[in-house]
Design an enzyme around this catalytic site. Structure first.
Site, PDB file in Angstrom:
ATOM      1  N   SER A  21      77.728  66.943  54.328  1.00 52.27           N
ATOM      2  CA  SER A  21      78.687  67.254  53.266  1.00 52.27           C
ATOM      3  C   SER A  21      78.852  68.758  53.094  1.00 52.27           C
ATOM      4  O   SER A  21      79.868  69.218  52.592  1.00 52.27           O
ATOM      5  CB  SER A  21      78.189  66.645  51.958  1.00 52.27           C
ATOM      6  OG  SER A  21      76.870  67.098  51.690  1.00 52.27           O
ATOM      7  N   CYS A  83      72.988  64.016  56.649  1.00 48.75           N
ATOM      8  CA  CYS A  83      73.220  63.928  55.212  1.00 48.75           C
ATOM      9  C   CYS A  83      72.741  62.541  54.793  1.00 48.75           C
ATOM     10  O   CYS A  83      73.222  61.539  55.333  1.00 48.75           O
ATOM     11  CB  CYS A  83      74.713  64.093  54.936  1.00 48.75           C
ATOM     12  SG  CYS A  83      75.197  63.803  53.227  1.00 48.75           S
ATOM     13  N   GLU A 164      70.840  75.406  46.179  1.00 50.09           N
ATOM     14  CA  GLU A 164      71.977  76.256  46.578  1.00 50.09           C
ATOM     15  C   GLU A 164      71.910  77.599  45.849  1.00 50.09           C
ATOM     16  O   GLU A 164      72.340  78.621  46.374  1.00 50.09           O
ATOM     17  CB  GLU A 164      73.290  75.532  46.271  1.00 50.09           C
ATOM     18  CG  GLU A 164      73.355  74.207  47.021  1.00 50.09           C
ATOM     19  CD  GLU A 164      74.665  73.913  47.703  1.00 50.09           C
ATOM     20  OE1 GLU A 164      75.694  74.415  47.240  1.00 50.09           O
ATOM     21  OE2 GLU A 164      74.650  73.163  48.700  1.00 50.09           O
TER      22      GLU A 164
HETATM   23  N1  DGL Z   1      73.691  66.344  51.970  1.00 45.13           N
HETATM   24  C1  DGL Z   1      73.446  65.551  50.781  1.00 45.13           C
HETATM   25  C2  DGL Z   1      72.304  64.569  51.065  1.00 45.13           C
HETATM   26  O1  DGL Z   1      71.490  64.758  51.945  1.00 45.13           O
HETATM   27  C3  DGL Z   1      73.140  66.413  49.573  1.00 45.13           C
HETATM   28  C4  DGL Z   1      74.337  67.204  49.074  1.00 45.13           C
HETATM   29  C5  DGL Z   1      75.466  66.326  48.583  1.00 45.13           C
HETATM   30  O2  DGL Z   1      75.318  65.672  47.520  1.00 45.13           O
HETATM   31  O3  DGL Z   1      76.484  66.295  49.231  1.00 45.13           O
HETATM   32  O4  DGL Z   1      72.197  63.576  50.385  1.00 45.13           O
END
Ligand code: DGL
Length: 288
Positions: A21, A83, A164
């Site tokens: 994401s 992700c 972040e």
């Molecule tokens: N990349 C997402 C995960 O591993 C975290 C960031 C998001 O909520 O997009 O769940």
């Protein structure tokens, strides 16, 4: 009528495709590059639409299909869903639809947890969408069907923005406060937990802070499982099985090991470098 895409012949020279994401999946890219130093990676961060973790399954599936299609246009030999939220929502569909192999974050993380646990009591922390999907519970129960298996999942939506922002030091007062709030709830429900899955791409950066909070809340040792490491191992296994693992002689040109695309450039270099553990050399803007 659905037309099945024919399976292309894969070669070691093709890159591995990775999508997330945002830039959190660079923790997976980093682990894969450390484990497989001869591979080239095409990374796509859908930064214009991050976060996925607060969205519905249907929306995350739609976004994941867009991202996978983009990677296929770059002739990747394997797609890594770096992700957890997208893996929970889209792995099964992409596995059926794509002409190349697809690896998600959930199965390798679940397998690592099952290998690590002694008591069978496993905790999972992740985004709201990942926890709501129940994907880790299903994967862990499939791999460890014994009746003493207990899984408790805790959504920790404030951890992604904390990471972040770079507030990841173990002695950061705000991070400890937030971690204690979430993990106290988990400790109440799961005092016997001996393994905790970091079920989100962002959490490896908080690992020392999580270790500290866990040591304060559980009276016995708890093993933390990082799905980025587990994914890198699974990637190596898959490429080996498919006979497309790159070796020192695979690449004769000097193309970069990591080519990074994003759908929005704001803060990408600054935040992305933290996840990658080194400067992000070049980032190209794309529209999906
Ligand atoms: N990349 C997402 C995960 O591993 C975290 C960031 C998001 O909520 O997009 O769940």
């Amino acid at each position: 009528m659905t037309v099945a895409l024919s399976k292309p012949t894969l070669t070691a020279e093709q890159p591995i495709g990775v999508f997330d994401s945002g830039v959190g999946g660079l923790t997976v890219a980093k682990a894969v590059m450390a484990r497989l130093p001869h591979e080239r990676l095409i990374y796509l961060g859908d930064t214009a639409r991050v976060p996925y973790g607060t969205r519905s399954q249907a929306t995350v599936l739609r976004y994941s299909r867009n991202a996978a299609r983009f990677l296929l246009r770059h002739s990747v030999k394997l797609v890594l869903i770096a992700c957890n939220t997208a893996s929970a929502a889209a792995l099964d569909a992409l596995n059926q639809e794509l002409p190349v192999g697809v690896l998600g974050a959930v199965e390798p993380g679940a397998a690592a947890a099952v290998a690590a646990t002694q008591s069978g009591v496993i905790g999972v922390i992740g985004t709201l969408a990942t926890v709501r999907s129940g994907a880790y519970e299903r994967a862990i129960r499939r791999m460890r069907p014994q009746p003493d298996t207990r899984i408790e999942a805790q959504a920790c939506p404030l951890l992604v923005p904390l990471v972040e922002e770079g507030w990841t030091a173990p002695d950061d007062a705000v991070s400890q406060l937030v971690l204690h709030r979430y993990l106290t709830e988990l400790a109440r429900r799961s005092p016997a937990m001996d393994t905790l899955v970091l079920g989100c791409t962002h959490y490896p950066l908080l690992r020392p802070a999580i270790e500290r909070a866990v040591a304060e809340l559980w009276t016995h040792p708890v093993t933390l499982v990082d799905s980025a490491q587990a994914m890198a191992e699974e990637t190596a296994r898959r490429l080996q099985d498919d006979h497309v693992l790159a070796s020192a002689n695979t690449w004769s040109d000097a193309s970069p090991r990591l080519t990074c695309f994003v759908t929005d450039e704001a803060r990408v270099s600054e935040v992305g470098s933290r996840f990658l553990g080194q400067a992000l050399a070049s980032v190209q803007l794309v529209d999906l």
